[in-house]
Design a protein around this motif. Structure first.
Motif, mmCIF file in Angstrom:
data_model
loop_
_atom_site.group_PDB
_atom_site.id
_atom_site.type_symbol
_atom_site.label_atom_id
_atom_site.label_comp_id
_atom_site.label_asym_id
_atom_site.label_seq_id
_atom_site.Cartn_x
_atom_site.Cartn_y
_atom_site.Cartn_z
ATOM 1 N N PHE A 23 -7.828 2.334 10.333
ATOM 2 C CA PHE A 23 -9.146 2.479 9.693
ATOM 3 C C PHE A 23 -9.065 3.522 8.618
ATOM 4 O O PHE A 23 -8.422 4.536 8.804
ATOM 5 C CB PHE A 23 -10.188 2.884 10.737
ATOM 6 N N LYS A 24 -9.696 3.286 7.507
ATOM 7 C CA LYS A 24 -9.653 4.214 6.381
ATOM 8 C C LYS A 24 -11.002 4.419 5.742
ATOM 9 O O LYS A 24 -11.693 3.500 5.470
ATOM 10 C CB LYS A 24 -8.719 3.692 5.329
ATOM 11 N N ALA A 39 1.637 10.893 -1.891
ATOM 12 C CA ALA A 39 1.770 10.593 -0.467
ATOM 13 C C ALA A 39 1.765 11.900 0.301
ATOM 14 O O ALA A 39 2.159 12.946 -0.221
ATOM 15 C CB ALA A 39 3.056 9.819 -0.195
ATOM 16 N N TYR A 40 1.306 11.829 1.543
ATOM 17 C CA TYR A 40 1.261 13.031 2.361
ATOM 18 C C TYR A 40 1.647 12.690 3.802
ATOM 19 O O TYR A 40 1.559 11.535 4.240
ATOM 20 C CB TYR A 40 -0.130 13.674 2.324
ATOM 21 N N LYS A 65 0.046 10.098 8.186
ATOM 22 C CA LYS A 65 0.599 9.925 6.846
ATOM 23 C C LYS A 65 -0.355 9.051 6.045
ATOM 24 O O LYS A 65 -1.117 8.266 6.611
ATOM 25 C CB LYS A 65 1.993 9.306 6.903
ATOM 26 N N GLY A 66 -0.287 9.176 4.730
ATOM 27 C CA GLY A 66 -1.182 8.389 3.900
ATOM 28 C C GLY A 66 -0.774 8.444 2.447
ATOM 29 O O GLY A 66 0.187 9.126 2.063
ATOM 30 N N PHE A 67 -1.518 7.718 1.628
ATOM 31 C CA PHE A 67 -1.235 7.589 0.206
ATOM 32 C C PHE A 67 -2.531 7.722 -0.571
ATOM 33 O O PHE A 67 -3.625 7.519 -0.036
ATOM 34 C CB PHE A 67 -0.598 6.219 -0.091
ATOM 35 N N TYR A 68 -2.417 8.036 -1.855
ATOM 36 C CA TYR A 68 -3.604 8.087 -2.697
ATOM 37 C C TYR A 68 -3.208 7.842 -4.146
ATOM 38 O O TYR A 68 -2.041 7.994 -4.538
ATOM 39 C CB TYR A 68 -4.330 9.431 -2.568
ATOM 40 N N GLN A 127 -5.079 5.608 4.389
ATOM 41 C CA GLN A 127 -4.292 6.048 5.534
ATOM 42 C C GLN A 127 -4.018 4.823 6.404
ATOM 43 O O GLN A 127 -4.961 4.227 6.944
ATOM 44 C CB GLN A 127 -5.073 7.104 6.322
ATOM 45 N N PRO A 128 -2.754 4.400 6.552
ATOM 46 C CA PRO A 128 -2.459 3.157 7.274
ATOM 47 C C PRO A 128 -3.019 3.131 8.691
ATOM 48 O O PRO A 128 -3.564 2.128 9.130
ATOM 49 C CB PRO A 128 -0.929 3.104 7.286
#
Length: 736
Positions: A3-4, A659-660, A678-681, A703-704
């Motif tokens: 969920f994001k 990415a984080y 972990k996630g991306f933007y 966020q996956p």
């Protein structure tokens, strides 16, 4: 829940290919014909990333190349995003729907939703193509996940061209894991250590972690192929020898699906419908047809057509003295022509100062030159300097002094190659303690904007979404004290598919993020934020904000943040400290009174502390040009302690991709699926899309898998963003 709220034994790979003496090695202009035909461009594989059909190559795309791909065959549907992050680094993210398997066997949990898998690939260039050398790269496929397609490879690709028959990219590679199950060669690394001879099945922890021990282990296979750019420019053809025998694919091992190849060869064609849009067709394994498409662009070269008002030419319209200055009209023209909206203006006998906010140009040289063109016509000739002070959230962050006489010399081109840089200098952003000649400080501001929340690969459906309208407003009680709020009104969603509020993952963490469904599922309108904030600056380089109220959709509390940042510096340090309480999703203003207030199956954070020490660093090495590293070390919302690592790259257009990952003392077992957060933007500057100049941008984060470990408070304001013009990152000018 997803969920994001977006020493390896040297393997010598060579290509010595001659076709009737007509093929010529091509790199740059070594053997380019006088009139070049259609040029071969790197293309994507079914699974994403530059390559042939199933197999990756050693080829890299141009830096900044971005591609969104879709591919479908009888067993899989692939959605891929590939980005050439650096000249030497390709990154790919992939979502896969497995057509023959369900997400889970529990109807109440996932119904008939098909299995969805997430994968991340990376490819590093080892050798750049030269006249006689191929381009050589090493890569990792599905390096963090459940191992559905995990594999490693070493590949070499060489380009050859003919005068009349097109261009050829020839590849020879060695694959392991998913890319080497055909096992047509012994794993050369077995000669180094016995541990490389066998490949461990399954995945570590709860998925999402990086299984280093599996890399380059188990069976290996040679693979190869050719991509051919025909003389007919829109058409490219591919031929590939596949290193995978498909015996270990999940539909085979878990679904009893027969994926036995009738032949090891795959055939494909790509047709370029238009610039940036390709259609793909391939015949694979001798029994399977795959269809796909790709949309592509380049983040380095993106630049929209720009229509702008013309700057005024220098005229003889200046008033005789300061009493003749029309400050209101001057403010309007500064805003229209230069993008500077003045809050106040001051003057002495030989200088004028404007306290402003810039709302049009990322390139401040452009803004300052246009501002000087306006001011020089509207103030007396005996004014020697014009000073522009930029404020952000009531904090003066940058000041530039313009020499009036030097600007006249530039405008009149009195010497060779004049530049606005010749007439400006940075000064301390301090406002003189005198009465303003003009003031137009607007205390109240408001706005509306659409907001799309979405998630992919969830248990109840592959795609879940919510479209809402967010209304925000602020009122400045004083120049440094702001009362702000935002409200979200739900317009359209498919959240009726959500079957549960708390995932039954067996963990006993504070439900600081996995409870998010309870906040969005049943509320048509919600109060996202309501807070009071004090902003201030101390000395030359220290900044602070102090805030309290409903800080985000899930937490209320009080806190403070401090930042040290020097002008034109590539580093900054900061810290924040917050006392928070989790909000009750069934009440607009309520907060939980104790940790068990929500129910026995979900522990909430009724009272807690969170905060981090932060380091921001922009490397000045050529290998990492245009990047920023951020480290946040401290206590997270679930009361776990650790560090969040954030790495971002800014392209010439101003597009930022990052990415984080958060690594804390919470174990993978306690964390649950994904093992760590972990996630991306992506941050998009709107002047790459707009016809009018604008320095605004919008960030989209994704966020996956949402879990509770490694989660930070979503503060409304960031001092690093507010003080950006001290040493620009987000306001860095377009380099095109």
């Amino acid at each position: 829940m997803s969920f994001k709220y977006l020493s390896v034994t040297p393997v010598v790979l060579g290509c010595g290919v001659f076709l009737s003496g007509a093929l010529q090695a091509q790199e740059g202009d070594y053997f380019s014909p006088p009139f070049q035909g259609a040029q071969l461009k790197p293309s994507q594989t079914d699974l994403g990333g530059v390559g042939l059909i199933q197999m990756p190559t050693g080829r890299m795309a141009e830096e900044g190349a971005f591609s969104f791909g879709y591919s479908d065959n009888s067993e899989y549907t692939f959605y891929t995003v590939s980005l050439q992050l650096m000249p030497w680094l390709e990154t790919t993210f992939r979502y896969t729907e497995v057509n023959d398997l369900l997400y889970s066997n529990s109807k109440t949990f996932s119904g008939d939703t098909e299995l969805a898998d997430k994968g991340i690939d990376a490819k590093l260039r080892l050798i750049e193509e030269a006249q006689w050398l191929p381009e050589v790269s090493v890569g990792l496929r599905d390096l963090g996940g459940t191992g559905l397609f995990d594999g490693e490879y070493l590949a070499a690709t060489k380009r050859f061209s003919t005068d009349n028959y097109g261009q050829f990219d020839v590849t020879l590679g060695l694959g392991w894991g998913y890319l080497g199950t055909r096992g047509n060669i012994s794993n050369p690394l077995c000669n180094v250590s016995d541990r490389f001879c066998d490949r461990v099945s399954g995945f570590a922890d709860n998925g999402g972690s990086i299984d280093y021990d599996r890399w380059f282990t188990g069976p290996a296979s040679l693979y190869g192929g050719v991509e051919y750019q025909t003389p007919y420019e829109p058409l490219r053809l591919k031929l590939e020898y596949d290193g995978n025998d498909y015996s270990q694919d999940r539909p085979v091992t878990s679904g009893k699906v027969d994926m036995t190849p009738d032949m090891p060869w795959n055939f494909g064609a790509i047709y370029e419908v238009s610039d940036g849009f390709d259609l793909r067709l391939s015949y694979e394994r001798g029994n399977t047809v795959a269809l796909g498409m790709n949309l592509s662009t380049n983040f380095n070269t993106m630049k929209g057509p720009m229509m702008d008002e013309k700057a005024p030419v220098m005229a003889d319209t200046q008033p005789d003295n300061m009493d003749g200055v029309d400050w209101s009209s001057l403010d309007d023209e500064l805003n229209d022509i230069a993008g500077y909206k003045s809050f106040s203006a001051y003057h002495t006998s030989d200088s004028v100062t404007f306290v402003t906010e810039q709302n049009k140009y990322r390139d401040r040289d452009v803004a300052l030159e246009r501002a000087a063109a306006v001011i020089v016509n509207r103030v007396p000739d005996d004014v020697r300097t014009y000073t522009i002070i930029e404020e952000s959230n009531g904090i003066p962050v940058k000041a530039t002094e313009i020499s009036a006489q030097d600007y006249r010399d530039v405008a009149n081109v009195t010497y060779f190659n004049p530049s606005i840089q010749d007439v400006i200098k940075d000064v301390s952003p301090v406002v003189a303690d005198i009465e303003p000649a003009y003031e137009d400080f607007e205390r109240f501001d408001y706005g509306f904007e659409p907001h799309l929340s979405q998630s992919f690969g969830g248990a109840e459906g592959f795609y879940l979404y919510s479209l809402s309208a967010v209304g925000s407003g602020s009122y400045w009680l004083a120049r440094n004290l702001e009362l702000s709020s935002s409200i979200a009104i739900n317009l359209l969603d498919n959240y009726d598919k959500l079957n549960f509020s708390v995932p039954s993952d067996g963990t006993n963490n504070y439900r600081v993020r996995t409870l998010i469904r309870a906040y969005v599922r049943d509320n048509d309108a919600s109060l996202n934020n309501l807070q009071l904030t004090w902003f201030d600056r101390y000395g030359q380089n220290w900044y602070q904000q102090v805030y309290g109220g409903y800080l985000e959709s899930m937490f209320a509390g009080v806190g403070t943040e401090v930042l040290y940042r020097q002008p034109s510096s590539n580093w900054a340090i900061g810290a924040d400290f917050n006392a928070v309480a989790q909000r009750d999703p069934n009440s607009t203003f309520g907060i939980f009174s104790d940790d068990n207030a929500y129910g026995s199956n979900a522990k909430v954070l009724s009272r807690g502390l969170t905060g981090h020490f932060s380091i921001y660093y922009q490397p000045e090495w050529s290998l990492l040009e245009g990047t920023m590293v951020r480290l946040d070390t401290g206590k997270f919302l679930a009361q776990d302690v650790g560090t969040r690592f954030d790495f971002s790259k800014q392209f010439d257009s101003g597009m930022i991709v990052g990415a984080y990952a958060s690594i804390t003392d919470m174990s993978a077992e306690d964390f649950g699926e994904g093992s760590f957060t972990k996630g991306f933007y992506i941050s998009i500057p709107f002047d790459t899309l707009s016809l009018k100049p604008t320095n605004s941008r919008r960030s989209f984060a994704w966020q996956p898998i949402t879990r509770d470990g490694g989660q930070m408070l979503n503060k409304r304001n960031s001092l690093y963003n507010i003080t950006d013009m001290v040493s620009p990152w987000y306001q860095r000018p377009n380099q095109n």
